[in-house]
Motif scaffolding. Structure first.
Motif, PDB file in Angstrom:
ATOM      1  N   GLU A   1       7.023   8.580   1.605  1.00 45.54           N
ATOM      2  CA  GLU A   1       6.229   9.380   0.676  1.00 45.54           C
ATOM      3  C   GLU A   1       6.936   9.563  -0.661  1.00 45.54           C
ATOM      4  O   GLU A   1       6.318   9.473  -1.725  1.00 45.54           O
ATOM      5  CB  GLU A   1       5.927  10.742   1.310  1.00 45.54           C
TER       6      GLU A   1
ATOM      7  N   ASN B   1       6.722   0.135  -1.171  1.00 48.17           N
ATOM      8  CA  ASN B   1       7.061   1.560  -1.222  1.00 48.17           C
ATOM      9  C   ASN B   1       7.417   1.988   0.188  1.00 48.17           C
ATOM     10  O   ASN B   1       6.652   1.750   1.127  1.00 48.17           O
ATOM     11  CB  ASN B   1       5.880   2.376  -1.745  1.00 48.17           C
TER      12      ASN B   1
ATOM     13  N   THR C   1      -4.587   3.878  10.721  1.00 46.35           N
ATOM     14  CA  THR C   1      -4.627   3.928   9.258  1.00 46.35           C
ATOM     15  C   THR C   1      -5.846   3.179   8.735  1.00 46.35           C
ATOM     16  O   THR C   1      -6.495   2.426   9.471  1.00 46.35           O
ATOM     17  CB  THR C   1      -3.370   3.278   8.643  1.00 46.35           C
TER      18      THR C   1
ATOM     19  N   GLY D   1       6.344   6.837  -3.053  1.00 47.48           N
ATOM     20  CA  GLY D   1       4.962   6.568  -3.431  1.00 47.48           C
ATOM     21  C   GLY D   1       4.103   5.953  -2.344  1.00 47.48           C
ATOM     22  O   GLY D   1       2.954   5.610  -2.596  1.00 47.48           O
ATOM     23  N   GLN D   2       4.627   5.820  -1.122  1.00 44.91           N
ATOM     24  CA  GLN D   2       3.813   5.261  -0.035  1.00 44.91           C
ATOM     25  C   GLN D   2       2.773   6.289   0.379  1.00 44.91           C
ATOM     26  O   GLN D   2       3.103   7.434   0.688  1.00 44.91           O
ATOM     27  CB  GLN D   2       4.687   4.879   1.159  1.00 44.91           C
ATOM     28  N   THR D   3       1.499   5.891   0.371  1.00 39.92           N
ATOM     29  CA  THR D   3       0.418   6.802   0.752  1.00 39.92           C
ATOM     30  C   THR D   3      -0.265   6.385   2.051  1.00 39.92           C
ATOM     31  O   THR D   3      -0.873   7.222   2.705  1.00 39.92           O
ATOM     32  CB  THR D   3      -0.641   6.908  -0.361  1.00 39.92           C
ATOM     33  N   VAL D   4      -0.179   5.103   2.396  1.00 37.39           N
ATOM     34  CA  VAL D   4      -0.719   4.623   3.675  1.00 37.39           C
ATOM     35  C   VAL D   4       0.470   4.166   4.505  1.00 37.39           C
ATOM     36  O   VAL D   4       1.210   3.273   4.092  1.00 37.39           O
ATOM     37  CB  VAL D   4      -1.721   3.465   3.476  1.00 37.39           C
ATOM     38  N   PHE D   5       0.645   4.784   5.661  1.00 37.20           N
ATOM     39  CA  PHE D   5       1.819   4.492   6.478  1.00 37.20           C
ATOM     40  C   PHE D   5       1.548   3.359   7.465  1.00 37.20           C
ATOM     41  O   PHE D   5       1.548   3.525   8.673  1.00 37.20           O
ATOM     42  CB  PHE D   5       2.347   5.776   7.116  1.00 37.20           C
TER      43      PHE D   5
ATOM     44  N   HIS E   1       2.736  -4.980  -2.277  1.00 37.77           N
ATOM     45  CA  HIS E   1       1.872  -5.080  -3.446  1.00 37.77           C
ATOM     46  C   HIS E   1       2.271  -6.325  -4.223  1.00 37.77           C
ATOM     47  O   HIS E   1       3.456  -6.523  -4.515  1.00 37.77           O
ATOM     48  CB  HIS E   1       2.061  -3.870  -4.370  1.00 37.77           C
TER      49      HIS E   1
ATOM     50  N   ARG F   1       6.599   1.994   8.148  1.00 35.65           N
ATOM     51  CA  ARG F   1       7.392   1.835   6.924  1.00 35.65           C
ATOM     52  C   ARG F   1       8.353   0.673   7.130  1.00 35.65           C
ATOM     53  O   ARG F   1       8.633   0.297   8.266  1.00 35.65           O
ATOM     54  CB  ARG F   1       8.217   3.103   6.629  1.00 35.65           C
TER      55      ARG F   1
ATOM     56  N   ASP G   1      -6.579  -4.595  -4.079  1.00 42.66           N
ATOM     57  CA  ASP G   1      -6.365  -3.157  -4.125  1.00 42.66           C
ATOM     58  C   ASP G   1      -7.574  -2.504  -4.788  1.00 42.66           C
ATOM     59  O   ASP G   1      -8.077  -3.007  -5.801  1.00 42.66           O
ATOM     60  CB  ASP G   1      -5.089  -2.835  -4.908  1.00 42.66           C
TER      61      ASP G   1
END
Length: 116
Positions: A90, A87, A5, A93-97, A102, A50, A31
């Motif tokens: 997906e 998150n 990633t 809202g998780q976009t990077v696994f 945050h 995750r 971020d």
């Protein structure tokens, strides 16, 4: 984890990032698309895709991440009012696994923004 990633590449030093904190278990970066005046990501060095993929052996890392959040928020000048978001998947809202937390601060969050 089947593929590397962006966070793994940042941890390895392959991609530059604004690192605001690091220790043996995690790093924290700013971020690149902030949702608050202060928006930091706390990322474990171990690539856990995750939160639900964490195992009992990850308990130390998970606890460490939560303690690091407090220290990082304090050093970032957020004070004692900030939001921590994870998150998971997906649909959330998780976009990077690669698990990450945050930290959002220096903003007053409305009840509607809190989502509950």
């Amino acid at each position: 984890m089947s593929e590397e990633t962006i966070f793994s590449r940042i941890i390895k030093g392959d991609i530059p990032a604004d690192i605001v904190y690091e220790d043996e278990l995690c790093i924290a970066i700013r971020d690149v698309a902030p949702k608050a005046p202060t928006h930091l990501l706390v990322i474990p060095r171990k690539p856990i895709p995750r939160l639900v993929d964490a195992s009992p052996e990850d308990q130390k890392i998970l606890g460490h991440l939560m303690l690091a959040v407090g220290e990082i928020a304090c050093k970032a000048g957020i004070g004692d009012a900030f939001r921590v978001v994870i998150n998971n998947g997906e649909g959330a809202g998780q976009t990077v696994f690669h698990l990450h937390l945050h930290i959002l601060g220096n903003k007053a969050f409305s009840e509607a923004e809190l989502g509950f």
